[in-house]
Design an enzyme around this catalytic site. Sequence first.
Site, PDB file in Angstrom:
ATOM      1  N   HIS A  72       0.154   8.107   3.224  1.00  0.00           N
ATOM      2  CA  HIS A  72       1.031   7.615   4.545  1.00  0.00           C
ATOM      3  C   HIS A  72       2.477   7.936   4.405  1.00  0.00           C
ATOM      4  O   HIS A  72       3.329   7.384   5.223  1.00  0.00           O
ATOM      5  CB  HIS A  72       0.715   6.081   4.324  1.00  0.00           C
ATOM      6  CG  HIS A  72      -0.625   5.730   4.353  1.00  0.00           C
ATOM      7  ND1 HIS A  72      -1.454   5.903   5.428  1.00  0.00           N
ATOM      8  CD2 HIS A  72      -1.356   5.059   3.434  1.00  0.00           C
ATOM      9  CE1 HIS A  72      -2.724   5.562   4.956  1.00  0.00           C
ATOM     10  NE2 HIS A  72      -2.700   5.104   3.795  1.00  0.00           N
TER      11      HIS A  72
ATOM     12  N   ASP B 213       0.675  -1.074   0.080  1.00  0.00           N
ATOM     13  CA  ASP B 213       0.008   0.086  -0.076  1.00  0.00           C
ATOM     14  C   ASP B 213       0.943   1.134  -0.049  1.00  0.00           C
ATOM     15  O   ASP B 213       1.416   1.894   0.913  1.00  0.00           O
ATOM     16  CB  ASP B 213      -0.975   0.070   1.182  1.00  0.00           C
ATOM     17  CG  ASP B 213      -1.965   1.061   1.176  1.00  0.00           C
ATOM     18  OD1 ASP B 213      -1.957   1.924   0.253  1.00  0.00           O
ATOM     19  OD2 ASP B 213      -2.809   1.218   2.044  1.00  0.00           O
TER      20      ASP B 213
END
Length: 288
Positions: A195, A190
């Site tokens: 992030h 991911d």
Amino acid sequence: MPIDAAKALSAAPRTDEISWTAKDVQLYHLGIGAGVPATDAGELRYTLESRLHVLPSFATVAGAGLPGVIRALSAPGVDVDLAHVLHGGQSLVVHRTVPTQGTATATARITGVYDKGTAALLVLRTEAADADGPLWTDEARIFVRGEGGWGGDRGPSARTTGEAPTGEPDRTVERRTREDQALLYRLSGDDNPLHADPEFARAAGFDRPVLHGLCTYGMTLKAVVDTLLDGDVTRVRSYATRFAGVVYPGETLRIRMWRQGSGRVRVAVTAVERGEAPVLADTVVELS
């Protein structure tokens, strides 16, 4: 409207072959904080190939392909800005113990498109099976801010697990996340810039990059398995949660657990440093 509900729901399922090795499992376990202390016998079950057991939540990254959130956004009838997307919830049903290495067929389709007023809710279901039969079924619930309000079906309530537990929890543990936790976890597949990229995170409305919800999801299941199941990953039959808030790398998770008979654990997770801000809610682990 960027989301065409009829087109998304009628689209043919997407089928991919996925494979993973023991190293993929080890990397995932390290990404959710396993290996501390490095020589602890309990931790070696997650990090040493000769003793390796697979935490069932590994299923959410097996094959290191597109995560459920991104797969949903690439579905026919869906054309939205990634910066407006939030992972709302995740559920997993384990049909058999996940092997330390394997090859499987993963079939994914949009099973729900709901109008939540200020947002749209997409439900992506993925079913994985190998030559011996079904392995797991997972569902990702994805909110797309600003895409609701077309008068569609509001869908079921996110709160499907009954009333929140009351009274003192049976066990409470704390797990501190690392400053580089998101950078390590994203190596399992991911790589959403939310992030890692401060500018992207600010554009999405956050002060700084946030930890993957599925990283917190994995850390929480590991805490339940280690604390209440003596490390026996094979007892987990299903695991569901609602993502109630974000975690910033470096924060401490407070994980409260309530036993409900021999086959069910209710869990609540908060961020200690932000005044017990909710992180995971409506969380249930079903056991064999």
